[in-house]
Design an enzyme around this catalytic site. Sequence first.
Site, short mmCIF file in Angstrom:
data_model
loop_
_atom_site.label_atom_id
_atom_site.label_comp_id
_atom_site.label_asym_id
_atom_site.label_seq_id
_atom_site.Cartn_x
_atom_site.Cartn_y
_atom_site.Cartn_z
N THR A 241 0.83 -1.20 0.00
CA THR A 241 0.00 0.00 0.00
C THR A 241 0.87 1.25 0.00
O THR A 241 2.01 1.23 0.46
CB THR A 241 -0.93 0.02 1.22
OG1 THR A 241 -1.82 1.14 1.12
CG2 THR A 241 -0.16 0.16 2.52
N LYS A 244 -0.07 3.85 4.07
CA LYS A 244 0.36 3.75 5.47
C LYS A 244 1.74 4.39 5.63
O LYS A 244 1.84 5.59 5.79
CB LYS A 244 0.28 2.30 5.93
CG LYS A 244 -1.18 1.82 5.98
CD LYS A 244 -1.31 0.40 6.45
CE LYS A 244 -2.76 0.03 6.71
NZ LYS A 244 -3.66 0.17 5.56
#
Length: 414
Positions: A241, A244
């Site tokens: 991702t 984050k």
Amino acid sequence: MSYYDTIFSDHIDKIKSEGRYREFKALKRQADNFPFAMCDDKQIVMWCINDYLGMSKHPKVVQASIDAVLKYGVGSGGTRNIGGNNVAILELEQELASLHNKEASLVFTSGFVANDTTLATLAKIMPNIVFFSDELNHASIIAGITGSKAEKHIYRHLDVKHLEELLQSVDINRPKIIVFESAYSMDGFFSPVKDIINLAKKYNALTFIDEVHTVGLYGKTGAGIAELLDCSDEIDIIQGTLAKAYGTIGGYITANHSLIDAIRLSASGFIFTTSLPPVISTAATHSIRHLKESNQERKTHQQVVSKLKSSFDRFNIPYLKNESHIVPIIIGDPIKASKASNMLLNEYSIYVQHINFPTVPRGTERLRIIPTPAHTDEMINDLSIALVQIFAALNIELSSTKELNDEIYLNLIA
């Protein structure tokens, strides 16, 4: 009230009666004063934010965003196939492939979509495929596998012996894929990555690792647990991702050229949606580049994690002991977990969102603490004292981490 309104109201009332009703806090993050935020005109300290390293406000990332939005505008203008295949997203994909030492990568609008659509598409490309999935894999993984309608085998959490038993039950020549997370977000445990790789080789399976909670944080260049263990080349698909540790938004997969191209040409969740805006792609690229070169953020982060756990040990606060940066404090009751969260916010100006079923198993309701490099010794001490006082007020027992780990393990396998 109409017939349909009654159905919805009854559903909501049931959730409320179980202590699972979720209320969103109206927060105003302070980019120049991380990890502080404003809530109801009161300054609070955030202890549950996934902006792990505070990269969303890093000067390099912010300036790159400003330059990109002035140059390209706010939106991407379309899907990747029709007008939305901007130079910035291509540069980001090159950066991600380089980060994980893979031939290619593909960027999605979120980590959830990356998992869901990739796994479902793999089953479409290989109709006879069999999935082997850890029982505590993320909802996005479950959605992709379930939605594919392919044969699946669920192995007990982190149990490679059980995984091997399941692999043995399937024809070795049949296409198969083992899907697991490098670090599990609710308990913080690491997967036995090398053991899983060895089983994949032995039983002719592909490997799909979700590094969402580890990219940016672990490894020499922040490429995650696979890099830390020096086994990236032995994993077929690495998913991650940008939302984050990298402080932006979006998800991705990295793999060899043929696999990435097959997903690009076949995945509905990639084809039929607007691409990430250039401003986001540019910000993510600069965040990745910075963390590839700088180890200071990771070093400070680990120091804060260690200090927090040591403080909890001194105060006998029952957190789930692990080797990661995720620090779950087990409450074991949905009502008390909600009350503890509200008391932290209202009485101590500390924001920790409680986590209940279905995100975690019933009986393991918790507060999940997320340290960042910006959390100070004073903040750690304030949090520890507040928790002790709240535990006393709510009649929540303090217990050793060893006792807690044994208890939670039994709950997880029950």
